[in-house]
Write a protein that holds these residues in place. Structure first.
Motif, PDB file in Angstrom:
ATOM      1  N   MET A  63       6.438   6.433  -6.218  1.00  0.00           N
ATOM      2  CA  MET A  63       5.265   7.123  -6.733  1.00  0.00           C
ATOM      3  C   MET A  63       4.090   6.935  -5.765  1.00  0.00           C
ATOM      4  SD  MET A  63       6.354   8.617  -9.339  1.00  0.00           S
ATOM      5  CE  MET A  63       4.820   9.242  -9.984  1.00  0.00           C
ATOM      6  N   PRO A  64       3.060   7.763  -5.881  1.00  0.00           N
ATOM      7  CA  PRO A  64       1.908   7.594  -4.997  1.00  0.00           C
ATOM      8  C   PRO A  64       1.130   6.316  -5.324  1.00  0.00           C
ATOM      9  CG  PRO A  64       1.490   9.313  -6.616  1.00  0.00           C
ATOM     10  CD  PRO A  64       2.909   8.913  -6.776  1.00  0.00           C
ATOM     11  N   PHE A  65       0.557   5.712  -4.287  1.00  0.00           N
ATOM     12  CA  PHE A  65      -0.215   4.484  -4.448  1.00  0.00           C
ATOM     13  C   PHE A  65      -1.643   4.728  -3.990  1.00  0.00           C
ATOM     14  CE2 PHE A  65       4.131   2.869  -3.812  1.00  0.00           C
ATOM     15  CZ  PHE A  65       4.257   2.088  -4.950  1.00  0.00           C
ATOM     16  N   PHE A  66      -2.596   4.169  -4.730  1.00  0.00           N
ATOM     17  CA  PHE A  66      -3.998   4.221  -4.324  1.00  0.00           C
ATOM     18  C   PHE A  66      -4.156   3.338  -3.090  1.00  0.00           C
ATOM     19  CE2 PHE A  66      -8.594   3.389  -4.746  1.00  0.00           C
ATOM     20  CZ  PHE A  66      -9.030   4.699  -4.920  1.00  0.00           C
ATOM     21  N   PRO A  67      -5.010   3.701  -2.125  1.00  0.00           N
ATOM     22  CA  PRO A  67      -5.091   2.940  -0.875  1.00  0.00           C
ATOM     23  C   PRO A  67      -5.627   1.521  -1.075  1.00  0.00           C
ATOM     24  CG  PRO A  67      -6.820   4.595  -0.967  1.00  0.00           C
ATOM     25  CD  PRO A  67      -5.919   4.847  -2.131  1.00  0.00           C
ATOM     26  N   GLY A  68      -5.215   0.661  -0.140  1.00  0.00           N
ATOM     27  CA  GLY A  68      -5.703  -0.712  -0.121  1.00  0.00           C
ATOM     28  C   GLY A  68      -4.625  -1.749  -0.355  1.00  0.00           C
ATOM     29  N   ALA A  70      -1.300  -1.551   1.303  1.00  0.00           N
ATOM     30  CA  ALA A  70      -0.201  -1.148   2.177  1.00  0.00           C
ATOM     31  C   ALA A  70       0.728  -2.298   2.541  1.00  0.00           C
ATOM     32  CB  ALA A  70      -0.753  -0.502   3.451  1.00  0.00           C
ATOM     33  N   GLU A  71       0.195  -3.525   2.604  1.00  0.00           N
ATOM     34  CA  GLU A  71       1.010  -4.662   3.048  1.00  0.00           C
ATOM     35  C   GLU A  71       1.946  -5.174   1.962  1.00  0.00           C
ATOM     36  OE1 GLU A  71      -2.584  -6.122   1.050  1.00  0.00           O
ATOM     37  OE2 GLU A  71      -2.304  -4.694   2.676  1.00  0.00           O
ATOM     38  N   LEU A  72       1.745  -4.786   0.702  1.00  0.00           N
ATOM     39  CA  LEU A  72       2.564  -5.285  -0.408  1.00  0.00           C
ATOM     40  C   LEU A  72       3.755  -4.368  -0.659  1.00  0.00           C
ATOM     41  CD1 LEU A  72      -0.321  -6.254  -2.851  1.00  0.00           C
ATOM     42  CD2 LEU A  72       0.944  -7.763  -1.327  1.00  0.00           C
ATOM     43  N   THR A  73       4.726  -4.854  -1.444  1.00  0.00           N
ATOM     44  CA  THR A  73       5.896  -4.050  -1.795  1.00  0.00           C
ATOM     45  C   THR A  73       6.214  -4.235  -3.271  1.00  0.00           C
ATOM     46  OG1 THR A  73       7.401  -5.844  -1.213  1.00  0.00           O
ATOM     47  CG2 THR A  73       6.947  -4.200   0.502  1.00  0.00           C
ATOM     48  N   GLY A  74       6.972  -3.275  -3.809  1.00  0.00           N
ATOM     49  CA  GLY A  74       7.494  -3.384  -5.169  1.00  0.00           C
ATOM     50  C   GLY A  74       6.425  -3.420  -6.245  1.00  0.00           C
ATOM     51  N   ARG A  78       2.456  -1.933  -6.887  1.00  0.00           N
ATOM     52  CA  ARG A  78       2.074  -1.099  -8.028  1.00  0.00           C
ATOM     53  C   ARG A  78       0.875  -1.713  -8.758  1.00  0.00           C
ATOM     54  NH1 ARG A  78       1.409   3.433  -9.026  1.00  0.00           N
ATOM     55  NH2 ARG A  78       3.383   3.869  -8.053  1.00  0.00           N
ATOM     56  N   ASN A  79       0.930  -3.027  -9.026  1.00  0.00           N
ATOM     57  CA  ASN A  79      -0.169  -3.710  -9.716  1.00  0.00           C
ATOM     58  C   ASN A  79      -1.455  -3.661  -8.898  1.00  0.00           C
ATOM     59  OD1 ASN A  79       1.512  -4.318 -11.850  1.00  0.00           O
ATOM     60  ND2 ASN A  79       2.007  -6.359 -11.076  1.00  0.00           N
ATOM     61  N   CYS A  80      -1.345  -3.912  -7.596  1.00  0.00           N
ATOM     62  CA  CYS A  80      -2.505  -3.873  -6.709  1.00  0.00           C
ATOM     63  C   CYS A  80      -3.109  -2.470  -6.690  1.00  0.00           C
ATOM     64  CB  CYS A  80      -2.113  -4.313  -5.301  1.00  0.00           C
ATOM     65  SG  CYS A  80      -3.455  -4.191  -4.096  1.00  0.00           S
TER      66      CYS A  80
END
Length: 187
Positions: A63-68, A70-74, A78-80
């Motif tokens: 799904m799309p992620f809001f910026p900020g 990028a270094e995280l996964t899974g 999503r929570n970030c």
């Protein structure tokens, strides 16, 4: 046998009407079935009936992620992303003031379309709260479009694709004045 007026004028015509409609519907269904029966007496060869079907490969979609984030996964990503989006929405919210009688607390929800390039393309109101709350959320998404905020787009098999996502913001009730306290002092 003597029948009551209710039987004669209500039940009997009603049951006859239902019977006539049932017969008419059955005739129409038979005509449709006969018109759509294209096989008839045609024999289908066994070779044609056993055509191998290609099994689709597993499609991995993100799904799309809001910026900020990028270094995280899974799940952490999503929570970030949700946290960053909430911070952005709350920092840009201009809560519309209402009268003390307005009950305007609730969640305003907008569906946002994000292009393959990560930019917000359009939006539509999904759930309106009232008294300017939903238009406030639409204004925030319009600002997101004007600022050119680039989301991390959704992907299918690693390729970015256009998608939509829901954006919600919880609005609290705005009171125009404070509560009056009773004077508990006795004279």
């Amino acid at each position: 046998m003597n029948r009551s007026a209710k039987y004669k004028y209500f039940y009997l015509p009603w049951s006859i009407g239902v019977l006539v409609l049932g017969i008419a519907l059955a005739n129409q269904l038979m005509e449709i079935h006969q018109a759509n029966s294209f096989c008839g007496n045609v024999d289908i060869p066994i070779e044609a009936a056993a055509v191998p079907v290609a099994i689709p490969t597993k499609r991995l979609t993100t799904m799309p992620f809001f910026p900020g984030c990028a270094e995280l996964t899974g799940g952490e990503k999503r929570n970030c992303s949700q946290q960053k989006l909430s911070e952005y929405l709350e920092s840009h919210a201009g809560y519309a003031t209402g009268k003390t009688t307005h009950r305007t607390a609730g969640n305003a929800t907008i569906e946002v379309w994000i292009g393959a390039d990560g930019l917000v393309k359009s939006h539509r109101t999904y759930k309106a709260v009232g008294h300017g709350r939903s238009s406030d959320l639409a204004r925030i998404v319009d600002n997101m479009m004007a600022e050119g905020i680039r989301w991390e787009p959704a992907t299918v098999n690693g390729k970015p694709v256009s998608s939509s996502t829901m954006v919600s913001l919880h609005y609290n009730m705005v009171w125009a004045g404070g509560l009056k306290k009773k004077d508990s002092q006795s004279k």
